[in-house]
Design a protein around this motif. Sequence first.
Motif, PDB file in Angstrom:
ATOM      1  N   MET A   4       0.841  -1.192   0.000  1.00 33.44           N
ATOM      2  CA  MET A   4       0.000   0.000   0.000  1.00 33.44           C
ATOM      3  C   MET A   4       0.877   1.245   0.000  1.00 33.44           C
ATOM      4  O   MET A   4       1.980   1.256   0.558  1.00 33.44           O
ATOM      5  CB  MET A   4      -0.916   0.014   1.237  1.00 33.44           C
ATOM      6  N   GLY A   5       0.367   2.295  -0.653  1.00 30.27           N
ATOM      7  CA  GLY A   5       1.041   3.586  -0.673  1.00 30.27           C
ATOM      8  C   GLY A   5       0.124   4.649  -0.094  1.00 30.27           C
ATOM      9  O   GLY A   5      -1.092   4.642  -0.332  1.00 30.27           O
ATOM     10  N   PHE A   6       0.701   5.603   0.651  1.00 30.30           N
ATOM     11  CA  PHE A   6      -0.059   6.624   1.368  1.00 30.30           C
ATOM     12  C   PHE A   6       0.362   7.992   0.845  1.00 30.30           C
ATOM     13  O   PHE A   6       1.527   8.385   0.961  1.00 30.30           O
ATOM     14  CB  PHE A   6       0.193   6.491   2.869  1.00 30.30           C
ATOM     15  N   TYR A   7      -0.599   8.701   0.271  1.00 36.70           N
ATOM     16  CA  TYR A   7      -0.321   9.965  -0.418  1.00 36.70           C
ATOM     17  C   TYR A   7       0.222  11.013   0.544  1.00 36.70           C
ATOM     18  O   TYR A   7      -0.291  11.191   1.657  1.00 36.70           O
ATOM     19  CB  TYR A   7      -1.596  10.458  -1.095  1.00 36.70           C
ATOM     20  N   SER A   8       1.243  11.739   0.061  1.00 42.79           N
ATOM     21  CA  SER A   8       1.903  12.725   0.909  1.00 42.79           C
ATOM     22  C   SER A   8       1.402  14.146   0.695  1.00 42.79           C
ATOM     23  O   SER A   8       1.895  15.074   1.336  1.00 42.79           O
ATOM     24  CB  SER A   8       3.416  12.679   0.662  1.00 42.79           C
ATOM     25  N   GLY A   9       0.453  14.334  -0.212  1.00 45.85           N
ATOM     26  CA  GLY A   9      -0.091  15.666  -0.454  1.00 45.85           C
ATOM     27  C   GLY A   9      -1.145  16.048   0.562  1.00 45.85           C
ATOM     28  O   GLY A   9      -1.269  15.453   1.642  1.00 45.85           O
ATOM     29  N   ALA A  29       6.640  15.248   2.293  1.00 47.49           N
ATOM     30  CA  ALA A  29       6.295  16.028   1.111  1.00 47.49           C
ATOM     31  C   ALA A  29       7.296  15.878  -0.030  1.00 47.49           C
ATOM     32  O   ALA A  29       7.014  16.274  -1.162  1.00 47.49           O
ATOM     33  CB  ALA A  29       6.160  17.502   1.479  1.00 47.49           C
ATOM     34  N   ALA A  30       8.459  15.303   0.232  1.00 45.21           N
ATOM     35  CA  ALA A  30       9.444  15.100  -0.832  1.00 45.21           C
ATOM     36  C   ALA A  30       9.047  13.961  -1.764  1.00 45.21           C
ATOM     37  O   ALA A  30       9.584  13.844  -2.867  1.00 45.21           O
ATOM     38  CB  ALA A  30      10.823  14.826  -0.240  1.00 45.21           C
ATOM     39  N   LYS A  33      10.368  14.423  -7.549  1.00 45.10           N
ATOM     40  CA  LYS A  33      11.000  15.154  -8.649  1.00 45.10           C
ATOM     41  C   LYS A  33      12.131  14.357  -9.293  1.00 45.10           C
ATOM     42  O   LYS A  33      12.752  14.828 -10.251  1.00 45.10           O
ATOM     43  CB  LYS A  33      11.544  16.498  -8.139  1.00 45.10           C
ATOM     44  N   ASP A  34      12.409  13.160  -8.755  1.00 45.39           N
ATOM     45  CA  ASP A  34      13.585  12.404  -9.172  1.00 45.39           C
ATOM     46  C   ASP A  34      13.269  11.140  -9.959  1.00 45.39           C
ATOM     47  O   ASP A  34      14.089  10.219 -10.025  1.00 45.39           O
ATOM     48  CB  ASP A  34      14.434  12.041  -7.951  1.00 45.39           C
ATOM     49  N   ASN A  56       5.194   9.703 -14.416  1.00 48.45           N
ATOM     50  CA  ASN A  56       5.056  10.249 -13.071  1.00 48.45           C
ATOM     51  C   ASN A  56       4.197  11.510 -13.064  1.00 48.45           C
ATOM     52  O   ASN A  56       4.672  12.619 -12.790  1.00 48.45           O
ATOM     53  CB  ASN A  56       6.444  10.534 -12.483  1.00 48.45           C
ATOM     54  N   ILE A  57       2.907  11.343 -13.357  1.00 49.48           N
ATOM     55  CA  ILE A  57       2.036  12.514 -13.412  1.00 49.48           C
ATOM     56  C   ILE A  57       1.788  13.113 -12.032  1.00 49.48           C
ATOM     57  O   ILE A  57       1.580  14.319 -11.900  1.00 49.48           O
ATOM     58  CB  ILE A  57       0.700  12.198 -14.121  1.00 49.48           C
ATOM     59  N   VAL A  58       1.802  12.310 -10.987  1.00 50.53           N
ATOM     60  CA  VAL A  58       1.591  12.844  -9.634  1.00 50.53           C
ATOM     61  C   VAL A  58       2.737  13.778  -9.257  1.00 50.53           C
ATOM     62  O   VAL A  58       2.546  14.781  -8.568  1.00 50.53           O
ATOM     63  CB  VAL A  58       1.441  11.697  -8.614  1.00 50.53           C
ATOM     64  N   GLY A  59       3.943  13.474  -9.732  1.00 48.86           N
ATOM     65  CA  GLY A  59       5.099  14.317  -9.448  1.00 48.86           C
ATOM     66  C   GLY A  59       5.273  15.479 -10.410  1.00 48.86           C
ATOM     67  O   GLY A  59       6.177  16.292 -10.240  1.00 48.86           O
TER      68      GLY A  59
END
Length: 368
Positions: A78-83, A222-223, A244-245, A272-275
């Motif tokens: 699972m992934g947890f959104y940082s926004g 947030a990174a 961003k990487d 990477n559209i979220v980034g």
Amino acid sequence: MKKILFYLLIGTSLVTQSCINDNEDPVAVLPSDGILVDANVGGPTQPNQVWLDLSDITIVGGKEQPKQTFTKRTDWDMGFYSGSSFKVIINSSIMMAAGNIPNATDIDLVKEVDVTALKNQIQVANFNPANVSYIDDVNGNFPTDRTAIADISAVDSENAIYLVNMGKDLYTGSVPVGSITTGGDSRGWMKVQVVRSGDGYKVKYAELNATTHKELIIAKNAAYNFNFVSLVNNKEVFIQPEKKDWDLNFTVFTNVIPGSGTYIYGDFVTTNIVGGAASYEVKVAANVAAQTYKDFKKSDVDASKFIYNDQRSIGPNWRNPVGVNGLEVYGDRFYVIKDPEGNYFKLKFSKITKDGVRGFPEFEYNPL
């Protein structure tokens, strides 16, 4: 600091017709000043997710190469959104799925007998159109798109308890040359509830018949686009590079066939559209494809065509696994990439196999 170091490379362009057959010798035509990249997806079971940063170039074995970060598909669940919103994603690459358990209010009271019928529904790639509701939106624009686990409410009791199909393990048997096998044995089932914990998340989870549960606290960073956890290994794990990487990801992917439900794809490429990355496809006549790609420059970029709300703008569209000549790379198209930092690239695929074996795609790209 990231840097872009592009030196002159003299190579060969491999695209001279509508498709390139990996079983044939490539035809050398035009010199190329691009970077030739082998994306090590890991062979016909496609075990690796490969995260590529096209602008971070180093010298590897005397050749320029973009930074590649490798993770196993089974490393995370699972992934947890940082926004700013509270979103949770499940691992599409191993065929995970999730559905809420009706009338369940206490995770410790849920038993396997309570979800027997639901287990038959929460499946992937069984050609049932209804199973689309049990996966995350395939567009991948997760700050706004629907996810199988609903947005996490600040009120704990409003967050459902979910039956989670943990998907498939990596296949460990032999695979015929030229084929792929994207899933092995079932990884079983879990019951899961996610609530907020301050500005982050708390995930409660257990095996179906367990009368107690485990918990993990996940703080937002947030990174990154997401922070990831492995429920199997009971810990937070590193998966994606900082937001961003990375620009592109080679992965197995659960996609949707309209009218037929979910389907699993190998050789898939997400953006990477979220980034903040974006891409689009350029189709050209096959007899001028190589020259068109070579001549394409920054002034030819059509900014209106960049796709920011669908991670599948490259997807599986670069290859044809059932071509008339066998496995083929489409030679009548290439892709324009904009990375999260605003750099532009052109990219074309040249191989889908290495010595006939799937899981070793090759592509070339150039900065614009």
